[in-house]
Design a protein around this motif. Structure first.
Motif, PDB file in Angstrom:
ATOM      1  N   LEU A  99      41.737  -5.633  66.890  1.00 23.16           N
ATOM      2  CA  LEU A  99      42.367  -4.944  68.023  1.00 23.16           C
ATOM      3  C   LEU A  99      41.967  -5.604  69.331  1.00 23.16           C
ATOM      4  CD1 LEU A  99      43.770  -2.348  69.310  1.00 23.16           C
ATOM      5  CD2 LEU A  99      41.468  -1.368  69.312  1.00 23.16           C
ATOM      6  N   ARG A 100      40.691  -5.834  69.512  1.00 23.28           N
ATOM      7  CA  ARG A 100      40.211  -6.436  70.751  1.00 23.28           C
ATOM      8  C   ARG A 100      40.763  -7.855  70.923  1.00 23.28           C
ATOM      9  NH1 ARG A 100      34.111  -4.064  69.775  1.00 23.28           N
ATOM     10  NH2 ARG A 100      34.405  -2.110  70.923  1.00 23.28           N
ATOM     11  N   HIS A 101      40.837  -8.583  69.834  1.00 20.08           N
ATOM     12  CA  HIS A 101      41.356  -9.952  69.877  1.00 20.08           C
ATOM     13  C   HIS A 101      42.826  -9.969  70.304  1.00 20.08           C
ATOM     14  CE1 HIS A 101      41.804 -14.173  68.756  1.00 20.08           C
ATOM     15  NE2 HIS A 101      42.903 -13.842  68.118  1.00 20.08           N
ATOM     16  N   THR A 102      43.600  -8.981  69.866  1.00 25.08           N
ATOM     17  CA  THR A 102      45.017  -8.912  70.207  1.00 25.08           C
ATOM     18  C   THR A 102      45.234  -8.406  71.622  1.00 25.08           C
ATOM     19  OG1 THR A 102      45.593  -8.536  67.887  1.00 25.08           O
ATOM     20  CG2 THR A 102      47.235  -7.900  69.531  1.00 25.08           C
ATOM     21  N   VAL A 103      44.459  -7.417  72.026  1.00 27.08           N
ATOM     22  CA  VAL A 103      44.655  -6.797  73.338  1.00 27.08           C
ATOM     23  C   VAL A 103      44.149  -7.693  74.470  1.00 27.08           C
ATOM     24  CG1 VAL A 103      43.997  -4.838  74.795  1.00 27.08           C
ATOM     25  CG2 VAL A 103      44.627  -4.457  72.400  1.00 27.08           C
ATOM     26  N   GLY A 104      43.069  -8.427  74.227  1.00 27.80           N
ATOM     27  CA  GLY A 104      42.442  -9.227  75.276  1.00 27.80           C
ATOM     28  C   GLY A 104      43.396 -10.104  76.073  1.00 27.80           C
ATOM     29  N   PRO A 105      44.203 -10.935  75.420  1.00 28.54           N
ATOM     30  CA  PRO A 105      45.116 -11.793  76.175  1.00 28.54           C
ATOM     31  C   PRO A 105      46.130 -11.020  77.020  1.00 28.54           C
ATOM     32  CG  PRO A 105      44.873 -12.602  73.924  1.00 28.54           C
ATOM     33  CD  PRO A 105      44.215 -11.258  73.977  1.00 28.54           C
ATOM     34  N   VAL A 106      46.558  -9.864  76.543  1.00 29.46           N
ATOM     35  CA  VAL A 106      47.507  -9.048  77.302  1.00 29.46           C
ATOM     36  C   VAL A 106      46.861  -8.562  78.601  1.00 29.46           C
ATOM     37  CG1 VAL A 106      48.906  -6.937  77.270  1.00 29.46           C
ATOM     38  CG2 VAL A 106      48.729  -8.349  75.210  1.00 29.46           C
ATOM     39  N   LEU A 107      45.579  -8.225  78.550  1.00 32.83           N
ATOM     40  CA  LEU A 107      44.895  -7.721  79.738  1.00 32.83           C
ATOM     41  C   LEU A 107      44.666  -8.805  80.781  1.00 32.83           C
ATOM     42  CD1 LEU A 107      42.222  -5.299  78.220  1.00 32.83           C
ATOM     43  CD2 LEU A 107      44.605  -4.877  78.822  1.00 32.83           C
ATOM     44  N   ARG A 108      44.758 -10.055  80.380  1.00 37.53           N
ATOM     45  CA  ARG A 108      44.522 -11.143  81.322  1.00 37.53           C
ATOM     46  C   ARG A 108      45.797 -11.606  82.039  1.00 37.53           C
ATOM     47  NH1 ARG A 108      40.703 -12.411  77.206  1.00 37.53           N
ATOM     48  NH2 ARG A 108      42.143 -13.773  76.073  1.00 37.53           N
ATOM     49  N   ILE A 109      46.931 -11.034  81.697  1.00 35.57           N
ATOM     50  CA  ILE A 109      48.182 -11.396  82.367  1.00 35.57           C
ATOM     51  C   ILE A 109      48.147 -10.904  83.815  1.00 35.57           C
ATOM     52  CG2 ILE A 109      50.679 -11.020  82.411  1.00 35.57           C
ATOM     53  CD1 ILE A 109      50.554 -10.714  79.341  1.00 35.57           C
ATOM     54  N   GLN A 110      48.480 -11.791  84.767  1.00 36.06           N
ATOM     55  CA  GLN A 110      48.392 -11.461  86.190  1.00 36.06           C
ATOM     56  C   GLN A 110      49.738 -11.072  86.816  1.00 36.06           C
ATOM     57  OE1 GLN A 110      45.422 -11.257  87.921  1.00 36.06           O
ATOM     58  NE2 GLN A 110      44.557 -11.531  85.864  1.00 36.06           N
ATOM     59  N   ASP A 111      50.796 -11.713  86.409  1.00 37.54           N
ATOM     60  CA  ASP A 111      52.102 -11.420  87.001  1.00 37.54           C
ATOM     61  C   ASP A 111      52.479  -9.956  86.748  1.00 37.54           C
ATOM     62  OD1 ASP A 111      54.832 -12.473  88.072  1.00 37.54           O
ATOM     63  OD2 ASP A 111      55.331 -11.355  86.234  1.00 37.54           O
TER      64      ASP A 111
END
Length: 203
Positions: free
Chosen positions: A98-110
């Motif tokens: 779960l953390r591995h999948t969610v992490g990249p989404v949380l780093r989106i800036q736009d």
């Protein structure tokens, strides 16, 4: 006295290990790194990541699941039966996925891209994840914890994962994203109400 090292915030992998030690009744040094401290310390860790648990005379243990299983086995917070232990560890690994999948989404800036990605996360992956965990919890016990009436380290892992979203800190993801999964919601509530968890959060 063992030393647990993690970043200075009450969440994620470090907090579940702190809770495990506290529930086990183990006095430990709670080393909390500030962001500026991390670059100099990173290369000193086994895998360039935290948390780590240092036990005098035994060395340093890394990776949160390994730390949790060690604490659990030492202090009765993990099943002795190998099959049941593996079932608990399966759920713990599911949290890491779960953390591995969610992490990249949380780093989106736009802003627009972030909104779209988080809405898709809430309606897609998180629902599938919650549904899978709910089925496994139903198979293992009637609750409130993974093993029934007794709290285990797997409960702490699931609790921190569920609280991540129910706390509302992830914007564009509803706080009640797991509301349709009563066993998972009930587990989060049971861990939050556990006397030692309450004591830790109110210390």
């Amino acid at each position: 006295m063992p030393k647990l090292t993690y970043f200075d915030f009450p969440a994620s992998r470090g907090e579940e290990c702190r809770l495990a030690l506290h529930i086990a009744g183990v006095a430990f040094e709670d080393e909390r790194l500030k962001g500026d401290d991390w670059p100099a310390r990173k290369e000193q860790t086994p895998y360039g990541a935290l948390p780590t648990l240092e036990v005098e005379g035994r060395g340093v243990l890394a990776q949160s699941n390994a730390i949790l299983v060690y604490i659990g086995r030492e202090h009765g917070l993990h099943p002795r039966d190998n099959w049941l232990a593996a079932r608990h560890e399966e759920l713990m690994q599911a949290v890491e996925e779960l953390r591995h999948t969610v992490g990249p989404v949380l780093r989106i800036q736009d802003p627009a891209e972030k909104l779209k990605a988080r809405e898709e996360l809430a309606g897609g992956f998180l629902k599938r994840w919650g549904r899978s965990v709910e089925r496994r919890l139903q198979e293992l016990s009637a609750g409130p914890f993974v093993a029934g009436d007794a709290i285990h380290v797997a409960d702490l892992k699931l609790y921190l994962a569920a609280r991540w979203f129910s706390s509302g800190v992830v914007d564009h993801v509803p706080r009640d994203v797991f509301a349709e999964f009563p066993r998972l919601v009930g587990l989060e509530q049971a861990v939050a109400a556990h006397p030692k968890v309450v004591a830790w959060r109110n210390r």
